[in-house]
Design a protein around this motif. Sequence first.
Motif, mmCIF file in Angstrom:
data_model
loop_
_atom_site.group_PDB
_atom_site.id
_atom_site.type_symbol
_atom_site.label_atom_id
_atom_site.label_comp_id
_atom_site.label_asym_id
_atom_site.label_seq_id
_atom_site.Cartn_x
_atom_site.Cartn_y
_atom_site.Cartn_z
ATOM 1 N N CYS A 118 3.226 0.386 16.114
ATOM 2 C CA CYS A 118 4.036 -0.563 16.543
ATOM 3 C C CYS A 118 2.993 -1.685 17.202
ATOM 4 C CB CYS A 118 4.926 -0.007 17.793
ATOM 5 S SG CYS A 118 6.071 1.205 17.013
ATOM 6 N N PHE A 119 3.745 -2.855 17.341
ATOM 7 C CA PHE A 119 2.864 -4.098 17.808
ATOM 8 C C PHE A 119 3.596 -5.071 18.748
ATOM 9 C CE2 PHE A 119 1.588 -2.889 13.583
ATOM 10 C CZ PHE A 119 0.043 -2.800 13.900
ATOM 11 N N TYR A 120 3.200 -5.459 19.818
ATOM 12 C CA TYR A 120 3.929 -6.314 20.707
ATOM 13 C C TYR A 120 3.219 -7.664 20.741
ATOM 14 C CZ TYR A 120 6.048 -7.999 25.024
ATOM 15 O OH TYR A 120 6.448 -8.889 25.762
ATOM 16 N N TYR A 121 3.979 -8.718 20.956
ATOM 17 C CA TYR A 121 3.502 -10.186 21.075
ATOM 18 C C TYR A 121 4.138 -10.750 22.300
ATOM 19 C CZ TYR A 121 0.654 -9.574 16.706
ATOM 20 O OH TYR A 121 -0.180 -9.217 15.835
ATOM 21 N N MET A 142 20.607 -20.918 24.739
ATOM 22 C CA MET A 142 20.046 -19.742 24.264
ATOM 23 C C MET A 142 18.886 -19.100 25.010
ATOM 24 S SD MET A 142 18.201 -19.682 20.322
ATOM 25 C CE MET A 142 17.834 -21.403 20.504
ATOM 26 N N ALA A 143 18.878 -18.052 25.028
ATOM 27 C CA ALA A 143 17.758 -17.207 25.784
ATOM 28 C C ALA A 143 16.427 -17.421 25.143
ATOM 29 C CB ALA A 143 18.177 -15.641 26.299
ATOM 30 N N ILE A 144 15.504 -17.580 25.911
ATOM 31 C CA ILE A 144 14.085 -17.373 25.377
ATOM 32 C C ILE A 144 13.603 -16.111 25.951
ATOM 33 C CG2 ILE A 144 11.828 -18.374 25.749
ATOM 34 C CD1 ILE A 144 13.136 -21.185 26.407
ATOM 35 N N SER A 145 13.041 -15.153 24.942
ATOM 36 C CA SER A 145 12.551 -13.915 25.115
ATOM 37 C C SER A 145 10.950 -13.882 25.911
ATOM 38 C CB SER A 145 12.437 -13.222 23.728
ATOM 39 O OG SER A 145 11.358 -13.701 23.062
ATOM 40 N N LYS A 146 10.757 -12.805 26.598
ATOM 41 C CA LYS A 146 9.233 -12.498 27.217
ATOM 42 C C LYS A 146 8.450 -12.180 25.797
ATOM 43 C CE LYS A 146 8.965 -9.908 30.562
ATOM 44 N NZ LYS A 146 8.963 -8.753 31.499
ATOM 45 N N GLY A 147 8.792 -11.640 24.957
ATOM 46 C CA GLY A 147 7.859 -11.272 23.661
ATOM 47 C C GLY A 147 8.685 -10.524 22.706
ATOM 48 N N TYR A 148 8.101 -10.027 21.677
ATOM 49 C CA TYR A 148 8.691 -9.096 20.697
ATOM 50 C C TYR A 148 7.990 -8.252 20.083
ATOM 51 C CZ TYR A 148 7.314 -14.125 19.944
ATOM 52 O OH TYR A 148 6.704 -15.047 20.057
ATOM 53 N N TYR A 149 8.450 -6.829 19.695
ATOM 54 C CA TYR A 149 7.990 -5.771 19.010
ATOM 55 C C TYR A 149 8.437 -5.973 17.653
ATOM 56 C CZ TYR A 149 7.675 -3.852 23.577
ATOM 57 O OH TYR A 149 7.427 -3.482 25.071
ATOM 58 N N LYS A 150 7.286 -5.124 16.637
ATOM 59 C CA LYS A 150 7.486 -4.989 15.383
ATOM 60 C C LYS A 150 6.914 -3.606 15.203
ATOM 61 C CE LYS A 150 6.554 -8.343 12.374
ATOM 62 N NZ LYS A 150 7.965 -8.724 11.948
ATOM 63 N N ILE A 151 8.137 -2.776 14.709
ATOM 64 C CA ILE A 151 8.049 -1.304 14.580
ATOM 65 C C ILE A 151 7.985 -1.008 13.014
ATOM 66 C CG2 ILE A 151 8.905 0.883 14.820
ATOM 67 C CD1 ILE A 151 10.577 -0.010 17.005
ATOM 68 N N LEU A 152 6.788 -0.457 12.399
ATOM 69 C CA LEU A 152 6.451 -0.223 11.023
ATOM 70 C C LEU A 152 6.702 1.289 10.798
ATOM 71 C CD1 LEU A 152 3.531 -2.410 10.506
ATOM 72 C CD2 LEU A 152 5.944 -3.215 10.516
ATOM 73 N N SER A 153 7.266 1.845 9.835
ATOM 74 C CA SER A 153 7.427 3.362 9.574
ATOM 75 C C SER A 153 7.603 3.484 8.048
ATOM 76 C CB SER A 153 8.547 3.840 10.472
ATOM 77 O OG SER A 153 9.770 3.349 10.060
ATOM 78 N N ASN A 154 7.296 4.832 7.552
ATOM 79 C CA ASN A 154 7.765 5.214 6.304
ATOM 80 C C ASN A 154 7.492 6.779 6.410
ATOM 81 O OD1 ASN A 154 6.533 6.745 3.656
ATOM 82 N ND2 ASN A 154 6.774 4.623 2.844
ATOM 83 N N ALA A 164 0.758 -1.254 -0.107
ATOM 84 C CA ALA A 164 -0.025 -0.032 0.132
ATOM 85 C C ALA A 164 0.775 1.262 0.102
ATOM 86 C CB ALA A 164 -0.963 0.028 1.096
ATOM 87 N N LEU A 165 2.156 1.283 0.848
ATOM 88 C CA LEU A 165 2.844 2.263 1.064
ATOM 89 C C LEU A 165 4.020 2.610 -0.089
ATOM 90 C CD1 LEU A 165 3.167 2.691 4.719
ATOM 91 C CD2 LEU A 165 1.373 4.018 3.263
ATOM 92 N N GLY A 166 4.172 1.307 -0.839
ATOM 93 C CA GLY A 166 5.445 1.399 -1.861
ATOM 94 C C GLY A 166 6.642 1.144 -1.257
ATOM 95 N N GLU A 167 6.803 1.277 0.080
ATOM 96 C CA GLU A 167 8.217 0.983 0.908
ATOM 97 C C GLU A 167 7.637 1.032 2.344
ATOM 98 O OE1 GLU A 167 12.214 3.478 1.542
ATOM 99 O OE2 GLU A 167 11.573 3.296 -0.482
ATOM 100 N N LEU A 168 8.192 -0.004 3.122
ATOM 101 C CA LEU A 168 8.036 0.061 4.587
ATOM 102 C C LEU A 168 9.256 -0.471 5.311
ATOM 103 C CD1 LEU A 168 5.637 0.139 6.650
ATOM 104 C CD2 LEU A 168 5.376 -2.224 6.349
ATOM 105 N N ASN A 169 9.653 0.314 6.184
ATOM 106 C CA ASN A 169 10.767 0.276 7.280
ATOM 107 C C ASN A 169 10.168 -0.474 8.343
ATOM 108 O OD1 ASN A 169 12.686 1.851 5.673
ATOM 109 N ND2 ASN A 169 11.769 3.588 6.181
ATOM 110 N N VAL A 170 11.189 -1.512 8.658
ATOM 111 C CA VAL A 170 10.563 -2.513 9.753
ATOM 112 C C VAL A 170 11.800 -2.735 10.738
ATOM 113 C CG1 VAL A 170 9.453 -4.700 10.388
ATOM 114 C CG2 VAL A 170 9.192 -3.733 8.124
#
Length: 231
Positions: free
Chosen positions: A201-204, A181-193, A157-163
């Motif tokens: 931003c999202f957290y799981y 190996m360490a096991i994480s509590k969770g993870y974020y995904k940051i999207l920007s243009n 939709a945006l043509g280009e997306l930084n993650v």
Amino acid sequence: MIFNKIILMTAATFFLGCGGERSTYETVSYKEKFINDTNCNQIIDNEFIVMCYDYKRKAVKAVSYTLMGDLMNELNIKDRPSFYVEKKLKPKDRVTTRDYINSGYDKGHMAPDAAFDWSQESLDAVYTLANIIPQAPQVNRRSWAKLEAYVRDKAEALGELNVVNVVKYGQRSSRMGQSRMAISKGYYKILSNEAEEYEECFYYSNKRGVSSQNDNDEVANHKVACSGVSN
């Protein structure tokens, strides 16, 4: 490599010579915030993705990349490559696929294969184990997969997306495998243009035990303020 940036509107405004006024902007790079020599023991750049690696955790802390919308459905290679150890890491700092055997966790991509299946080289690049973390199966196969599809659609939709993917660890993370190996509590995904002045931003949570058949877990349920993203 294109930097992942977002636009923050400042409160200050200034008058132009003709008496008008306009808003001023300050650019901040999430990539620079999370992938730097202070936060990372080693920065691994394979031309497609950039990974911030932590020797103590034997795991990635952040992964950055840029998606081009016109490539999201360019080829869609069906055959997936095998995971491989990251040769840019010293043997004592690497993990192997054996660490995942009987662990109860999936090998979860931070930079997802479905966003890089437009060439064999790009697809191979995301199968380094430095791009992989232990993910709770129901998250990896259901909830996180929904977010990854959302991200691909947004790139188109945006043509280009930084993650930027940011992994959240506890002070005393659980460990798995021979490599510990360490096991994480969770993870974020940051999207920007930057051009579109867009960011989300999202957290799981990486908690196991939730039914993998839960189709009611929508992407919107995981949206968070980008200002709160942290390792």
